[in-house]
Design a protein around this motif. Sequence first.
Motif, PDB file in Angstrom:
ATOM      1  N   CYS A  88       8.370  -0.836   6.549  1.00 50.79           N
ATOM      2  CA  CYS A  88       7.653  -1.582   7.587  1.00 50.79           C
ATOM      3  C   CYS A  88       7.993  -3.064   7.507  1.00 50.79           C
ATOM      4  CB  CYS A  88       6.151  -1.382   7.425  1.00 50.79           C
ATOM      5  SG  CYS A  88       5.181  -2.353   8.590  1.00 50.79           S
ATOM      6  N   PRO A  89       8.525  -3.663   8.593  1.00 48.51           N
ATOM      7  CA  PRO A  89       8.884  -5.081   8.553  1.00 48.51           C
ATOM      8  C   PRO A  89       7.675  -6.022   8.552  1.00 48.51           C
ATOM      9  CG  PRO A  89       9.327  -4.169  10.727  1.00 48.51           C
ATOM     10  CD  PRO A  89       8.908  -3.027   9.846  1.00 48.51           C
ATOM     11  N   ILE A  90       6.514  -5.519   8.919  1.00 48.74           N
ATOM     12  CA  ILE A  90       5.300  -6.337   8.938  1.00 48.74           C
ATOM     13  C   ILE A  90       4.676  -6.407   7.547  1.00 48.74           C
ATOM     14  CG2 ILE A  90       2.955  -6.513   9.896  1.00 48.74           C
ATOM     15  CD1 ILE A  90       5.220  -7.220  11.868  1.00 48.74           C
ATOM     16  N   HIS A  91       4.805  -5.334   6.768  1.00 41.84           N
ATOM     17  CA  HIS A  91       4.242  -5.324   5.419  1.00 41.84           C
ATOM     18  C   HIS A  91       4.920  -6.359   4.522  1.00 41.84           C
ATOM     19  CE1 HIS A  91       2.715  -0.906   5.646  1.00 41.84           C
ATOM     20  NE2 HIS A  91       1.860  -1.762   6.158  1.00 41.84           N
ATOM     21  N   HIS A  92       4.137  -6.943   3.657  1.00 36.59           N
ATOM     22  CA  HIS A  92       4.685  -7.773   2.581  1.00 36.59           C
ATOM     23  C   HIS A  92       5.660  -6.877   1.806  1.00 36.59           C
ATOM     24  CE1 HIS A  92       4.812  -9.873  -1.265  1.00 36.59           C
ATOM     25  NE2 HIS A  92       4.286 -10.931  -0.659  1.00 36.59           N
ATOM     26  N   PRO A  93       6.771  -7.408   1.336  1.00 34.02           N
ATOM     27  CA  PRO A  93       7.739  -6.572   0.607  1.00 34.02           C
ATOM     28  C   PRO A  93       7.117  -5.778  -0.544  1.00 34.02           C
ATOM     29  CG  PRO A  93       8.702  -8.704   1.074  1.00 34.02           C
ATOM     30  CD  PRO A  93       7.257  -8.781   1.501  1.00 34.02           C
ATOM     31  N   ARG A  94       6.104  -6.324  -1.201  1.00 34.45           N
ATOM     32  CA  ARG A  94       5.462  -5.603  -2.309  1.00 34.45           C
ATOM     33  C   ARG A  94       4.785  -4.321  -1.826  1.00 34.45           C
ATOM     34  NH1 ARG A  94       8.031  -7.641  -6.275  1.00 34.45           N
ATOM     35  NH2 ARG A  94       7.055  -9.229  -7.571  1.00 34.45           N
ATOM     36  N   VAL A  95       4.223  -4.330  -0.617  1.00 35.80           N
ATOM     37  CA  VAL A  95       3.596  -3.117  -0.079  1.00 35.80           C
ATOM     38  C   VAL A  95       4.662  -2.034   0.067  1.00 35.80           C
ATOM     39  CG1 VAL A  95       2.356  -2.086   1.874  1.00 35.80           C
ATOM     40  CG2 VAL A  95       1.738  -4.388   1.077  1.00 35.80           C
ATOM     41  N   ASN A  96       5.813  -2.400   0.620  1.00 33.17           N
ATOM     42  CA  ASN A  96       6.897  -1.425   0.770  1.00 33.17           C
ATOM     43  C   ASN A  96       7.395  -0.932  -0.594  1.00 33.17           C
ATOM     44  OD1 ASN A  96       6.836  -1.477   3.579  1.00 33.17           O
ATOM     45  ND2 ASN A  96       8.281  -3.174   3.684  1.00 33.17           N
ATOM     46  N   GLU A  97       7.389  -1.809  -1.598  1.00 40.12           N
ATOM     47  CA  GLU A  97       7.784  -1.388  -2.945  1.00 40.12           C
ATOM     48  C   GLU A  97       6.794  -0.361  -3.505  1.00 40.12           C
ATOM     49  OE1 GLU A  97       8.225  -4.906  -5.374  1.00 40.12           O
ATOM     50  OE2 GLU A  97       9.677  -5.771  -3.971  1.00 40.12           O
ATOM     51  N   VAL A  98       5.506  -0.569  -3.266  1.00 40.04           N
ATOM     52  CA  VAL A  98       4.495   0.391  -3.740  1.00 40.04           C
ATOM     53  C   VAL A  98       4.676   1.733  -3.041  1.00 40.04           C
ATOM     54  CG1 VAL A  98       2.023   0.932  -3.844  1.00 40.04           C
ATOM     55  CG2 VAL A  98       2.822  -1.368  -4.423  1.00 40.04           C
ATOM     56  N   VAL A  99       4.953   1.703  -1.749  1.00 40.63           N
ATOM     57  CA  VAL A  99       5.180   2.954  -1.006  1.00 40.63           C
ATOM     58  C   VAL A  99       6.352   3.718  -1.620  1.00 40.63           C
ATOM     59  CG1 VAL A  99       5.923   3.916   1.216  1.00 40.63           C
ATOM     60  CG2 VAL A  99       4.136   2.167   1.147  1.00 40.63           C
ATOM     61  N   ALA A 100       7.451   3.031  -1.893  1.00 42.15           N
ATOM     62  CA  ALA A 100       8.620   3.685  -2.501  1.00 42.15           C
ATOM     63  C   ALA A 100       8.288   4.216  -3.891  1.00 42.15           C
ATOM     64  CB  ALA A 100       9.793   2.704  -2.571  1.00 42.15           C
ATOM     65  N   ALA A 101       7.545   3.426  -4.673  1.00 40.99           N
ATOM     66  CA  ALA A 101       7.174   3.852  -6.029  1.00 40.99           C
ATOM     67  C   ALA A 101       6.240   5.053  -5.989  1.00 40.99           C
ATOM     68  CB  ALA A 101       6.521   2.693  -6.779  1.00 40.99           C
ATOM     69  N   LEU A 102       5.280   5.055  -5.041  1.00 39.71           N
ATOM     70  CA  LEU A 102       4.370   6.202  -4.936  1.00 39.71           C
ATOM     71  C   LEU A 102       5.129   7.460  -4.536  1.00 39.71           C
ATOM     72  CD1 LEU A 102       1.580   7.499  -5.004  1.00 39.71           C
ATOM     73  CD2 LEU A 102       1.286   6.780  -2.612  1.00 39.71           C
ATOM     74  N   ARG A 103       6.035   7.329  -3.583  1.00 42.42           N
ATOM     75  CA  ARG A 103       6.813   8.493  -3.151  1.00 42.42           C
ATOM     76  C   ARG A 103       7.568   9.094  -4.348  1.00 42.42           C
ATOM     77  NH1 ARG A 103       7.815   8.837   1.852  1.00 42.42           N
ATOM     78  NH2 ARG A 103       8.026   6.601   2.178  1.00 42.42           N
ATOM     79  N   ALA A 104       8.220   8.251  -5.136  1.00 37.09           N
ATOM     80  CA  ALA A 104       8.971   8.719  -6.299  1.00 37.09           C
ATOM     81  C   ALA A 104       8.038   9.288  -7.364  1.00 37.09           C
ATOM     82  CB  ALA A 104       9.804   7.578  -6.881  1.00 37.09           C
ATOM     83  N   ALA A 105       6.896   8.646  -7.582  1.00 38.72           N
ATOM     84  CA  ALA A 105       5.939   9.118  -8.587  1.00 38.72           C
ATOM     85  C   ALA A 105       5.325  10.452  -8.174  1.00 38.72           C
ATOM     86  CB  ALA A 105       4.847   8.070  -8.807  1.00 38.72           C
ATOM     87  N   MET A 106       5.096  10.651  -6.883  1.00 40.30           N
ATOM     88  CA  MET A 106       4.563  11.937  -6.405  1.00 40.30           C
ATOM     89  C   MET A 106       5.576  13.044  -6.651  1.00 40.30           C
ATOM     90  SD  MET A 106       2.548  10.872  -2.891  1.00 40.30           S
ATOM     91  CE  MET A 106       2.028  12.562  -2.489  1.00 40.30           C
ATOM     92  N   ARG A 107       6.838  12.759  -6.393  1.00 39.47           N
ATOM     93  CA  ARG A 107       7.882  13.769  -6.644  1.00 39.47           C
ATOM     94  C   ARG A 107       7.968  14.077  -8.135  1.00 39.47           C
ATOM     95  NH1 ARG A 107      11.896  10.640  -2.802  1.00 39.47           N
ATOM     96  NH2 ARG A 107      11.430  11.675  -0.837  1.00 39.47           N
ATOM     97  N   GLU A 108       7.987  13.016  -8.945  1.00 39.56           N
ATOM     98  CA  GLU A 108       8.121  13.175 -10.397  1.00 39.56           C
ATOM     99  C   GLU A 108       6.949  13.961 -10.992  1.00 39.56           C
ATOM    100  OE1 GLU A 108       7.650  10.175 -14.154  1.00 39.56           O
ATOM    101  OE2 GLU A 108       8.844   9.467 -12.460  1.00 39.56           O
ATOM    102  N   SER A 109       5.737  13.654 -10.556  1.00 37.21           N
ATOM    103  CA  SER A 109       4.549  14.309 -11.128  1.00 37.21           C
ATOM    104  C   SER A 109       4.152  15.572 -10.369  1.00 37.21           C
ATOM    105  CB  SER A 109       3.373  13.335 -11.146  1.00 37.21           C
ATOM    106  OG  SER A 109       2.986  13.000  -9.827  1.00 37.21           O
ATOM    107  N   ARG A 110       4.877  15.870  -9.303  1.00 34.58           N
ATOM    108  CA  ARG A 110       4.604  17.030  -8.450  1.00 34.58           C
ATOM    109  C   ARG A 110       3.208  16.983  -7.827  1.00 34.58           C
ATOM    110  NH1 ARG A 110       7.784  20.474 -12.536  1.00 34.58           N
ATOM    111  NH2 ARG A 110       9.797  20.545 -11.513  1.00 34.58           N
TER     112      ARG A 110
END
Length: 197
Positions: A88-110
């Motif tokens: 999202c271009p409106i989100h602060h870059p840190r928000v987008n980083e959290v989204v990416a980290a959550l997506r990866a963490a959800m996959r990793e932890s199933r």
Amino acid sequence: MSSAIVPCAHRPACPGCPSYGEPGLAADAASCLAALACEAGLPAPLVYEGAALGFRTRARLMTRGRAGSPRIGLFAAGTHRVVDIAHCPIHHPRVNEVVAALRAAMRESRAKPYADSRHSGLVRALQVVVERSTQRVQVVLVVNDLTPGATEPLARALAQRLGARLHSLWWNGNAERTNVILGAHWQRLAGAEATRE
């Protein structure tokens, strides 16, 4: 649309920014604001515009989809279908980083995303607040559970991925069939009790 604003890849499905790229206040909003000021005996307020992109430091995003490919974003208008807004271009870059980290963490932890129709799955939503002075993030995992036990593997994976960018991590339990985002049950899993603004 101003030439300085890049088109958003998530539009029109994402309803989050109805006036994306349009400068100033909408005419009807400016008129209402001027009328309110006049009614109070005040001059019409001056409107100052901030950054056009990367300014949203608070976000509540829904999670749906499958464990291997979670969608994290906003509901399309009038639905419970999540429009994935990973960049999202409106989100602060840190928000987008959290989204990416959550997506990866959800996959990793199933950890499975919530499914409305079956009222199943663990991760319902995500709330992110960027503490502007430190650029660290307060993260709330909203889950379909009344105790934080099942969330622990996901929380560990997310905290590890965010590292020093993490201000605090919270668990929020919302196991009701409801459209209310945050539940009544809270627990701080890591970090400080509050952000400072």
